[in-house]
Design a protein around this motif. Sequence first.
Motif: not given
Length: 316
Positions: A1-4, A6-8, A268-271
């Motif tokens: 999965m692309k980085q973008r 994963k963030i989405i 990291c804060s989101g996780i």
Amino acid sequence: MKQRNKIIAMILMMVTIIALFMLYNTGPNLDYVIPRRAIRLATILLVGISVAYSSLIFQTITNNKILTPAIMGYESVFILFQTVIVFIYGDKTFQVITHQDNFFYAVLLMMAFSFLMYVLIFGKSKQNIYHLLLLGLVLGALFQTFGQFLQIVIDPNEFSVIQGFMFVSFNKINTDLLLIAGVTLLGALLFGQRYLKYLDVIALGREHAVNLGLNYNKLVKIYMLLISLLVSVSTALVGPVTFLGILVTNLTYELFQTRKHRYMVWLCSGIACVALLLGQFLVEHIFNFSTTVSIVVNFVGGLYFMYLMLKTRKAI
């Protein structure tokens, strides 16, 4: 999965969990339930950001992915402080010292502890960060032992006051304290934002950082004070969460390939916020408050820590 992607996906997961946390099984009393859950949500976000931010910075300056600020003894200092004031004032502690004053005293004490250790290690000699860790580990064990001694000799009814600080709880939050902690955290984040770029270089190691022109000792002092401030915010609000930092930082390393700290601290804060929200949701709706968030998070984090240790051993 692309980085973008994963963030989405992480953002969508966080929004979904927040909606579930706020709206699940609310019943007819929305005017009562929603504000209380909003306070818990704000607290979880503050604690998640504080723990993730401090743990990521700490692991970068120590160049070790299985260490957290807990090893420095910050949480032991906090618990010892609470134990001492209860030992002195008994069950009238918070009639003499307000929760707001207690928060400020705890923050100042933990920052003073951090500054003292830095002066002892870096002030008169060119010692490295591992001497600082060793000193923090020894002092933390000393403070923890002394605190346990005081907890044994005080009245059992007074000990119940200390227990409120020893285990994480999002159920009884002082809203005035929450506002103060939020302002403190915001100030720490704004102050630390200008120093995030140096962490990309420090991650290369002390020698490389010095060769590239960084004032390594000065930056370590700034980072240690920032870490102590962030740890004091999270610990003073809800209590110590030992394994959360290890869990969320290493998940960040695994999921995202970037090593730029201006992105990593927020990922990291989101996780961390997702982990705490899931833990609190389980405590409220699955375990029916028969356990605490710290037990859930520390159980999962402890298992993950064992996995990391076995993984590191195999790599060696």
